[in-house]
Design a protein around this motif. Structure first.
Motif, PDB file in Angstrom:
ATOM      1  N   GLU A 104       0.560  -7.966  -6.630  1.00 24.60           N
ATOM      2  CA  GLU A 104      -0.420  -8.437  -7.615  1.00 24.60           C
ATOM      3  C   GLU A 104      -1.355  -9.501  -7.054  1.00 24.60           C
ATOM      4  OE1 GLU A 104       1.742  -9.678 -11.045  1.00 24.60           O
ATOM      5  OE2 GLU A 104       2.471  -7.654 -11.524  1.00 24.60           O
ATOM      6  N   ASP A 105      -0.881 -10.347  -6.140  1.00 25.03           N
ATOM      7  CA  ASP A 105      -1.737 -11.375  -5.556  1.00 25.03           C
ATOM      8  C   ASP A 105      -2.726 -10.756  -4.580  1.00 25.03           C
ATOM      9  OD1 ASP A 105      -0.373 -13.290  -6.977  1.00 25.03           O
ATOM     10  OD2 ASP A 105       1.075 -13.656  -5.365  1.00 25.03           O
ATOM     11  N   ASN A 106      -3.671 -11.552  -4.118  1.00 27.87           N
ATOM     12  CA  ASN A 106      -4.663 -11.089  -3.144  1.00 27.87           C
ATOM     13  C   ASN A 106      -4.278 -11.449  -1.710  1.00 27.87           C
ATOM     14  OD1 ASN A 106      -6.419  -9.871  -5.007  1.00 27.87           O
ATOM     15  ND2 ASN A 106      -7.315 -11.862  -5.527  1.00 27.87           N
ATOM     16  N   LYS A 107      -3.082 -11.998  -1.544  1.00 23.22           N
ATOM     17  CA  LYS A 107      -2.621 -12.353  -0.215  1.00 23.22           C
ATOM     18  C   LYS A 107      -1.103 -12.264  -0.178  1.00 23.22           C
ATOM     19  CE  LYS A 107      -2.999 -15.971   3.335  1.00 23.22           C
ATOM     20  NZ  LYS A 107      -3.589 -17.292   3.670  1.00 23.22           N
ATOM     21  N   THR A 108      -0.563 -11.737   0.884  1.00 27.27           N
ATOM     22  CA  THR A 108       0.886 -11.672   1.017  1.00 27.27           C
ATOM     23  C   THR A 108       1.276 -11.845   2.482  1.00 27.27           C
ATOM     24  OG1 THR A 108       2.869 -10.388   0.492  1.00 27.27           O
ATOM     25  CG2 THR A 108       0.991  -9.143   1.327  1.00 27.27           C
ATOM     26  N   THR A 109       2.408 -12.508   2.689  1.00 29.67           N
ATOM     27  CA  THR A 109       2.922 -12.753   4.044  1.00 29.67           C
ATOM     28  C   THR A 109       4.267 -12.051   4.193  1.00 29.67           C
ATOM     29  OG1 THR A 109       1.837 -14.919   4.161  1.00 29.67           O
ATOM     30  CG2 THR A 109       3.652 -14.516   5.695  1.00 29.67           C
ATOM     31  N   ILE A 110       4.420 -11.308   5.297  1.00 32.77           N
ATOM     32  CA  ILE A 110       5.650 -10.558   5.552  1.00 32.77           C
ATOM     33  C   ILE A 110       6.229 -11.006   6.885  1.00 32.77           C
ATOM     34  CG2 ILE A 110       6.684  -8.270   5.800  1.00 32.77           C
ATOM     35  CD1 ILE A 110       4.231  -7.125   4.368  1.00 32.77           C
ATOM     36  N   ASN A 111       7.468 -11.467   6.861  1.00 31.13           N
ATOM     37  CA  ASN A 111       8.184 -11.791   8.089  1.00 31.13           C
ATOM     38  C   ASN A 111       9.060 -10.604   8.484  1.00 31.13           C
ATOM     39  OD1 ASN A 111       7.003 -14.295   8.117  1.00 31.13           O
ATOM     40  ND2 ASN A 111       8.788 -15.380   7.313  1.00 31.13           N
ATOM     41  N   ILE A 112       8.939 -10.192   9.729  1.00 26.09           N
ATOM     42  CA  ILE A 112       9.610  -8.979  10.203  1.00 26.09           C
ATOM     43  C   ILE A 112      10.582  -9.360  11.316  1.00 26.09           C
ATOM     44  CG2 ILE A 112       9.272  -6.687  11.204  1.00 26.09           C
ATOM     45  CD1 ILE A 112       6.283  -7.016  10.157  1.00 26.09           C
ATOM     46  N   PHE A 113      11.876  -9.112  11.082  1.00 26.81           N
ATOM     47  CA  PHE A 113      12.919  -9.442  12.044  1.00 26.81           C
ATOM     48  C   PHE A 113      13.447  -8.151  12.666  1.00 26.81           C
ATOM     49  CE2 PHE A 113      12.795 -12.660   8.757  1.00 26.81           C
ATOM     50  CZ  PHE A 113      12.885 -13.867   9.446  1.00 26.81           C
ATOM     51  N   PHE A 114      13.058  -7.875  13.901  1.00 31.61           N
ATOM     52  CA  PHE A 114      13.473  -6.645  14.585  1.00 31.61           C
ATOM     53  C   PHE A 114      13.231  -5.415  13.709  1.00 31.61           C
ATOM     54  CE2 PHE A 114      15.703  -9.877  16.955  1.00 31.61           C
ATOM     55  CZ  PHE A 114      15.598  -9.425  18.271  1.00 31.61           C
ATOM     56  N   GLY A 115      12.091  -5.393  13.042  1.00 32.74           N
ATOM     57  CA  GLY A 115      11.710  -4.261  12.205  1.00 32.74           C
ATOM     58  C   GLY A 115      12.221  -4.343  10.779  1.00 32.74           C
ATOM     59  N   GLN A 116      13.108  -5.300  10.481  1.00 33.34           N
ATOM     60  CA  GLN A 116      13.684  -5.424   9.145  1.00 33.34           C
ATOM     61  C   GLN A 116      12.865  -6.396   8.288  1.00 33.34           C
ATOM     62  OE1 GLN A 116      16.523  -3.535   8.196  1.00 33.34           O
ATOM     63  NE2 GLN A 116      15.907  -2.605  10.137  1.00 33.34           N
ATOM     64  N   VAL A 117      12.700  -6.074   7.006  1.00 33.46           N
ATOM     65  CA  VAL A 117      11.973  -6.930   6.070  1.00 33.46           C
ATOM     66  C   VAL A 117      12.817  -7.118   4.818  1.00 33.46           C
ATOM     67  CG1 VAL A 117       9.666  -6.265   6.884  1.00 33.46           C
ATOM     68  CG2 VAL A 117      10.777  -4.931   5.098  1.00 33.46           C
ATOM     69  N   GLU A 118      12.525  -8.171   4.073  1.00 29.82           N
ATOM     70  CA  GLU A 118      13.319  -8.473   2.882  1.00 29.82           C
ATOM     71  C   GLU A 118      12.986  -7.532   1.732  1.00 29.82           C
ATOM     72  OE1 GLU A 118      14.801 -12.443   0.479  1.00 29.82           O
ATOM     73  OE2 GLU A 118      12.905 -12.496   1.588  1.00 29.82           O
ATOM     74  N   ASN A 119      11.697  -7.221   1.544  1.00 26.81           N
ATOM     75  CA  ASN A 119      11.260  -6.365   0.445  1.00 26.81           C
ATOM     76  C   ASN A 119      11.302  -4.899   0.881  1.00 26.81           C
ATOM     77  OD1 ASN A 119       9.884  -4.948  -1.564  1.00 26.81           O
ATOM     78  ND2 ASN A 119       8.457  -6.624  -1.957  1.00 26.81           N
ATOM     79  N   PRO A 120      12.129  -4.058   0.223  1.00 23.90           N
ATOM     80  CA  PRO A 120      12.230  -2.638   0.631  1.00 23.90           C
ATOM     81  C   PRO A 120      10.892  -1.901   0.610  1.00 23.90           C
ATOM     82  CG  PRO A 120      13.963  -3.216  -0.927  1.00 23.90           C
ATOM     83  CD  PRO A 120      13.013  -4.376  -0.907  1.00 23.90           C
TER      84      PRO A 120
END
Length: 482
Positions: A104-120
């Protein structure tokens, strides 16, 4: 090949994986065993990878010592030029839009750990970015402009930038990276080598059925391999392995070729290798190679998009072959000039060159399986019922296959084996299946397959588990020679 995780203060980490040692940069720099052997694969988890930092020198010395390391110096250098990263992002724009469509926001940050992310919802995006850039921890920032998401920035994250919760996520991602599961699986005895088998669960006609894959794994286990089946989403995991066995339909314009090239660059033993894929998956190349080396082929002619001329001495029916067709796809039979023109027009939309052959009716084709320059098995593949090919493809995508008969190598004509071995010697010393037609006692090579069918109950009918053992022994022999 031994695996190392290198990080400052390793005693503070709760990381325990079979076959993986956790050491400090100073140990790696100073201990002779890390200088004298090239057989190490390294995950560089130092607090920083900035120029001339400890982390930078870990990757630099790893490459100088011939070790395989994540991240590589070249990858770290790429991140100094953000515009190049953004250009790469344009190639997977559809995935970006689909992954972020519910944000919904206009900006999002994704942290990726060895290809894994928190949000499915970001799972595919995380895997892709890790496969592309091979950085242990990546931070991707996306912004929405004019209702479309764009990659604003992509940068490596270092340990010094992580909070306590991030460390837990990193440990879980490392567990998944090394074991393939998000919880640590039961301990296995340490084997000498690690083998990856590339396969596709979605492949309707895989080169090996499930039972055959199980037999390959069992044979590999007895010879000292830890074996893991991987898919196209595991590109970033190749550095973990010593060998790659491709068991899905290959093509140059396909991820299987990129897997082979990447694995070779990482020092893995690969079957089948990228050179074999390049040569075997193009029928135009194969035709020229066989003809140039005086190996008998059916009466054939190469036609160009700008010249549809067919020699006057060719008689109908004719077979038109698309250069990169497989499993009887991209091969058409025509019975007159009208049908020829229509078929050429259709197939020339995909290729500048095509092959025309005189149709030679036979009730079966020979298939000789070859590995490491030796005949392994021989089959007769009979034509599908009421069809002129081994596989009869229906318009709805379904298919029927003809019956098969497996014979002992010593019970078939010597000229057949000699023809197959002479043909494959022009390609390499990998695993091949040579399709041959027998006409009036003479043998004509139809094509050479770089990833031939090996199904339990068919190709293994004569030598049983010996087929799988022989192929795995070939991997061992090549690993021992490295």
């Amino acid at each position: 090949m031994s695996k190392l995780i290198i990080t400052e203060a390793p005693e503070k980490w709760n990381l325990k994986f079979n076959g993986v040692d956790l050491i400090s940069p100073s140990e790696y720099f100073s201990q002779p065993k890390y200088q004298e052997s090239k057989k190490f694969k390294i995950i560089n988890l130092c607090r920083s990878h900035q120029y001339q930092s400890l982390g930078y020198y870990v990757s630099l010395l790893a490459e100088a010592r011939g070790h395989k390391v994540i991240p590589e110096i070249a990858t770290l250098q790429d991140f100094r030029f953000p515009s190049l990263i953004k250009d790469d992002a344009e190639e997977f724009d559809v995935l970006i839009q689909n992954s972020l469509k519910k944000v919904e926001d206009n900006k999002t940050t994704i942290n990726i750990f060895f290809g894994q992310v928190e949000n499915p919802a970001y799972a595919n995006l995380g895997v892709l970015l890790f496969n592309l850039f091979q950085i242990p921890i990546i931070q991707a920032v996306f912004v929405k402009k004019e209702k479309k998401w764009q990659l604003q920035s992509l940068k490596p994250l270092h340990l010094k930038e992580l909070g306590k919760e991030d460390y837990l996520k990193l440990e879980e991602a490392l567990s998944f990276y090394f074991t393939g599961k998000k919880i640590v699986r039961k301990k296995y005895s340490r084997k000498k080598y690690d083998l990856a088998i590339l396969m596709s669960p979605e492949d309707a006609t895989p080169p090996s059925n499930a039972k055959a894959l199980q037999k390959f794994i069992a044979a590999a286990d007895k010879l000292g391999f830890n074996t893991e089946c991987i898919t196209k989403n595991d590109f970033g995991k190749l550095v973990q392995f010593d060998a790659l066995f491709i068991r899905e339909t290959t093509n140059v314009n396909h991820y299987t070729y990129r897997f082979a090239k990447k694995a070779e660059a990482e020092g893995l033993v690969v079957m089948d290798d990228s050179n074999s894929i390049l040569k075997c998956t193009n029928k135009v190349y194969l035709h020229e190679l066989l003809v140039a080396n005086k190996i008998a082929v059916p009466k054939s002619h190469i036609v160009r998009k700008d010249d549809h001329h067919v020699p006057a001495d060719f008689n109908y029916p004719l077979v038109i072959k698309q250069p990169d067709g497989s499993f009887s796809k991209g091969v058409k039979k025509v019975v007159d000039e009208k049908q020829l023109k229509e078929t050429l027009k259709s197939l020339f939309q995909k290729s500048e060159l095509l092959i025309i052959q005189e149709f030679v009716p036979t009730s079966y084709d020979w298939r000789v399986g070859v590995v490491n320059g030796k005949a392994l098995y021989v089959c007769k593949y009979y034509m599908a019922q009421n069809h002129w090919q081994i596989v009869d493809w229906k318009k709805n995508g379904e298919h029927r296959e003809g019956k098969s008969e497996t014979l002992a190598v010593e019970d078939v004509p010597k000229a057949l084996i000699d023809t197959a071995l002479k043909a494959t010697a022009l390609i390499g010393n990998g695993l091949y299946g040579v399709d041959v037609k027998e006409i009036d006692g003479k043998f004509y090579v139809i094509e050479i397959n770089d990833n031939p069918n090996i199904d339990a109950g068919v190709e293994d009918k004569i030598i049983k588990n010996g087929l799988y053992t022989t192929i795995m022994e070939t991997f061992v022999e090549r690993l021992q020679k490295r």
